[in-house]
Design a protein around this motif. Structure first.
Motif, PDB file in Angstrom:
ATOM      1  N   VAL A  47     -35.281   9.030 -22.356  1.00 39.26           N
ATOM      2  CA  VAL A  47     -34.444   8.474 -21.126  1.00 39.26           C
ATOM      3  C   VAL A  47     -33.613   7.317 -21.817  1.00 39.26           C
ATOM      4  N   LEU A  48     -32.400   7.221 -21.625  1.00 40.03           N
ATOM      5  CA  LEU A  48     -31.405   6.311 -21.832  1.00 40.03           C
ATOM      6  C   LEU A  48     -31.454   5.361 -20.633  1.00 40.03           C
ATOM      7  N   SER A  49     -31.982   4.095 -20.883  1.00 38.04           N
ATOM      8  CA  SER A  49     -32.254   3.330 -19.917  1.00 38.04           C
ATOM      9  C   SER A  49     -31.065   2.594 -19.517  1.00 38.04           C
ATOM     10  N   ARG A  50     -31.045   1.705 -18.309  1.00 38.66           N
ATOM     11  CA  ARG A  50     -29.800   0.831 -17.950  1.00 38.66           C
ATOM     12  C   ARG A  50     -29.580  -0.061 -19.139  1.00 38.66           C
ATOM     13  N   HIS A  51     -30.686  -0.905 -19.756  1.00 35.16           N
ATOM     14  CA  HIS A  51     -30.415  -1.605 -20.723  1.00 35.16           C
ATOM     15  C   HIS A  51     -29.721  -0.942 -22.000  1.00 35.16           C
ATOM     16  N   ASP A  52     -30.431   0.142 -22.327  1.00 41.37           N
ATOM     17  CA  ASP A  52     -29.819   1.175 -23.550  1.00 41.37           C
ATOM     18  C   ASP A  52     -28.384   1.304 -23.307  1.00 41.37           C
ATOM     19  N   ARG A  53     -27.927   1.589 -22.192  1.00 48.22           N
ATOM     20  CA  ARG A  53     -26.546   1.781 -21.747  1.00 48.22           C
ATOM     21  C   ARG A  53     -25.736   0.645 -21.861  1.00 48.22           C
ATOM     22  N   MET A  54     -26.224  -0.631 -21.367  1.00 45.22           N
ATOM     23  CA  MET A  54     -25.482  -1.822 -21.505  1.00 45.22           C
ATOM     24  C   MET A  54     -25.261  -2.280 -23.013  1.00 45.22           C
ATOM     25  N   ILE A  55     -26.233  -2.119 -23.917  1.00 45.51           N
ATOM     26  CA  ILE A  55     -26.000  -2.400 -25.393  1.00 45.51           C
ATOM     27  C   ILE A  55     -25.456  -1.183 -26.120  1.00 45.51           C
ATOM     28  N   TYR A  56     -25.158  -0.348 -25.497  1.00 46.04           N
ATOM     29  CA  TYR A  56     -24.914   1.121 -26.333  1.00 46.04           C
ATOM     30  C   TYR A  56     -23.614   0.862 -27.388  1.00 46.04           C
ATOM     31  N   HIS A  57     -22.817   0.167 -27.291  1.00 51.25           N
ATOM     32  CA  HIS A  57     -21.924  -0.206 -28.315  1.00 51.25           C
ATOM     33  C   HIS A  57     -22.025  -1.419 -29.035  1.00 51.25           C
ATOM     34  N   THR A  58     -23.259  -1.983 -28.837  1.00 53.07           N
ATOM     35  CA  THR A  58     -23.584  -3.225 -29.703  1.00 53.07           C
ATOM     36  C   THR A  58     -24.532  -2.886 -30.731  1.00 53.07           C
ATOM     37  N   TYR A  59     -23.801  -2.531 -32.033  1.00 54.83           N
ATOM     38  CA  TYR A  59     -24.632  -2.155 -33.382  1.00 54.83           C
ATOM     39  C   TYR A  59     -24.950  -3.516 -33.964  1.00 54.83           C
ATOM     40  N   PRO A  60     -26.125  -3.751 -34.398  1.00 57.85           N
ATOM     41  CA  PRO A  60     -27.233  -2.833 -34.377  1.00 57.85           C
ATOM     42  C   PRO A  60     -28.178  -2.988 -33.273  1.00 57.85           C
ATOM     43  N   GLY A 105     -22.159   3.075 -34.636  1.00 58.18           N
ATOM     44  CA  GLY A 105     -22.818   2.454 -35.683  1.00 58.18           C
ATOM     45  C   GLY A 105     -23.701   3.086 -36.508  1.00 58.18           C
ATOM     46  N   VAL A 106     -24.074   4.248 -35.838  1.00 63.51           N
ATOM     47  CA  VAL A 106     -25.248   5.122 -36.525  1.00 63.51           C
ATOM     48  C   VAL A 106     -24.542   6.519 -36.944  1.00 63.51           C
ATOM     49  N   THR A 107     -24.170   7.272 -36.039  1.00 64.78           N
ATOM     50  CA  THR A 107     -23.372   8.309 -36.330  1.00 64.78           C
ATOM     51  C   THR A 107     -21.736   8.567 -36.368  1.00 64.78           C
ATOM     52  N   PHE A 108     -21.299   7.367 -35.742  1.00 63.85           N
ATOM     53  CA  PHE A 108     -19.767   7.464 -35.651  1.00 63.85           C
ATOM     54  C   PHE A 108     -19.590   6.014 -35.413  1.00 63.85           C
ATOM     55  N   ASP A 109     -18.363   5.437 -35.853  1.00 58.97           N
ATOM     56  CA  ASP A 109     -17.723   4.406 -35.405  1.00 58.97           C
ATOM     57  C   ASP A 109     -16.239   4.704 -34.495  1.00 58.97           C
ATOM     58  N   LEU A 110     -16.171   3.688 -33.788  1.00 62.60           N
ATOM     59  CA  LEU A 110     -14.851   3.844 -33.096  1.00 62.60           C
ATOM     60  C   LEU A 110     -13.726   2.821 -33.756  1.00 62.60           C
ATOM     61  N   VAL A 111     -12.755   3.504 -34.344  1.00 66.16           N
ATOM     62  CA  VAL A 111     -11.502   2.664 -35.080  1.00 66.16           C
ATOM     63  C   VAL A 111     -10.356   3.038 -34.287  1.00 66.16           C
ATOM     64  N   ASP A 112      -9.955   2.030 -33.650  1.00 66.20           N
ATOM     65  CA  ASP A 112      -8.624   1.795 -32.850  1.00 66.20           C
ATOM     66  C   ASP A 112      -8.682   3.149 -31.788  1.00 66.20           C
ATOM     67  N   GLY A 113      -9.859   3.143 -31.139  1.00 68.42           N
ATOM     68  CA  GLY A 113     -10.127   4.081 -30.118  1.00 68.42           C
ATOM     69  C   GLY A 113     -10.540   5.351 -30.592  1.00 68.42           C
ATOM     70  N   LYS A 114     -10.430   5.800 -31.975  1.00 66.12           N
ATOM     71  CA  LYS A 114     -10.604   7.187 -32.396  1.00 66.12           C
ATOM     72  C   LYS A 114     -12.134   7.237 -33.139  1.00 66.12           C
ATOM     73  N   VAL A 115     -12.800   7.990 -33.012  1.00 65.28           N
ATOM     74  CA  VAL A 115     -14.084   8.378 -33.564  1.00 65.28           C
ATOM     75  C   VAL A 115     -14.077   8.784 -34.827  1.00 65.28           C
ATOM     76  N   ALA A 155     -18.372  19.380 -36.644  1.00 68.27           N
ATOM     77  CA  ALA A 155     -17.162  18.275 -36.742  1.00 68.27           C
ATOM     78  C   ALA A 155     -17.645  16.937 -37.136  1.00 68.27           C
ATOM     79  N   GLN A 156     -19.051  16.570 -37.018  1.00 69.78           N
ATOM     80  CA  GLN A 156     -19.365  15.406 -37.481  1.00 69.78           C
ATOM     81  C   GLN A 156     -20.011  15.160 -38.716  1.00 69.78           C
ATOM     82  N   ILE A 157     -20.281  16.306 -39.210  1.00 72.16           N
ATOM     83  CA  ILE A 157     -20.961  16.198 -40.697  1.00 72.16           C
ATOM     84  C   ILE A 157     -20.068  16.437 -41.899  1.00 72.16           C
ATOM     85  N   ALA A 158     -20.422  16.660 -43.095  1.00 77.34           N
ATOM     86  CA  ALA A 158     -19.567  16.896 -44.302  1.00 77.34           C
ATOM     87  C   ALA A 158     -18.745  18.031 -43.783  1.00 77.34           C
TER      88      ALA A 158
END
Length: 193
Positions: A47-60, A105-115, A155-158
């Motif tokens: 379950v992706l909780s409300r808290h999880d979603r609120m900090i979704y983009h805050t790595y780590p 921050g784990v499987t992807f980074d957003l750089v200028d809005g691009k994954v 598309a996300q791996i090597a």
């Protein structure tokens, strides 16, 4: 090679459990170090909780509740998904794993809005899936699990990673012989993974 096997089936004596066991056994026989992640047995909370979603983009900070799974994914050099397909999708347990662990921050980074993927260390990808539907019905429905494995995750791996996609369709009418044949195919394919 360190292989992370993601397994998502709640019934210990099922055909899915036999496929999982054969997959792990074959990978080990091929000389791989297997990190067998049985999501149900490990009590993973999908379950992706409300808290999880609120900090979704805050790595780590976003990894705090799933740090063990994040570390396992970061150490993996290959990934194999072993799961049934329910309603033309992954079970909620596996979908929740992707939602909660495959984070910015784990499987992807957003750089200028691009994954930009950070999973380039994963050199091989495999899937062992069972479908109640026959191949035609899965095709008509768009076969989302196949597209997720062969397009999205791929598309996300090597960039030149090998992908093995094995599916036993039409489980609703499977026989002992079709199940054995598919089990043998899993053994062959993952003995040379």
């Amino acid at each position: 090679m360190r292989v992370l096997v993601l397994y998502s089936h709640p019934v210990e004596d099922s055909y899915g459990a036999a496929l999982h066991a054969q997959t792990v056994e074959s990978l080990k026989a091929a000389g791989h170090e297997v990190d067998d992640c049985d999501l149900y047995a490990e009590g993973f909370d999908p379950v992706l909780s409300r808290h999880d979603r609120m900090i979704y983009h805050t790595y780590p900070d976003n990894t705090a509740l799933v740090s063990g799974h994040v570390e396992r994914l970061k150490k993996a050099e290959a990934l194999v998904i072993c799961t049934p397909v329910w309603n033309f999708g992954f079970p909620a347990m596996l979908k929740g794993y992707f939602d909660r662990v495959w984070l910015p921050g784990v499987t992807f980074d957003l750089v200028d809005g691009k994954v930009q993927s950070t999973l380039r260390h994963i050199k091989k990808l495999g899937a062992v899936l069972t479908y109640g539907a026959d191949p035609f019905r899965a095709f008509v429905a768009g076969n989302p699990p196949k597209k997720i494995v062969k397009r999205v995750i791929r598309a996300q791996i090597a960039p030149l990673a090998k992908v093995r996609f094995l599916a036993h369709y039409d489980m609703n009418r499977a026989t002992e012989e079709t199940r054995k044949r598919f089990l043998d195919k899993v053994k062959r394919e993952f003995s040379t993974f």
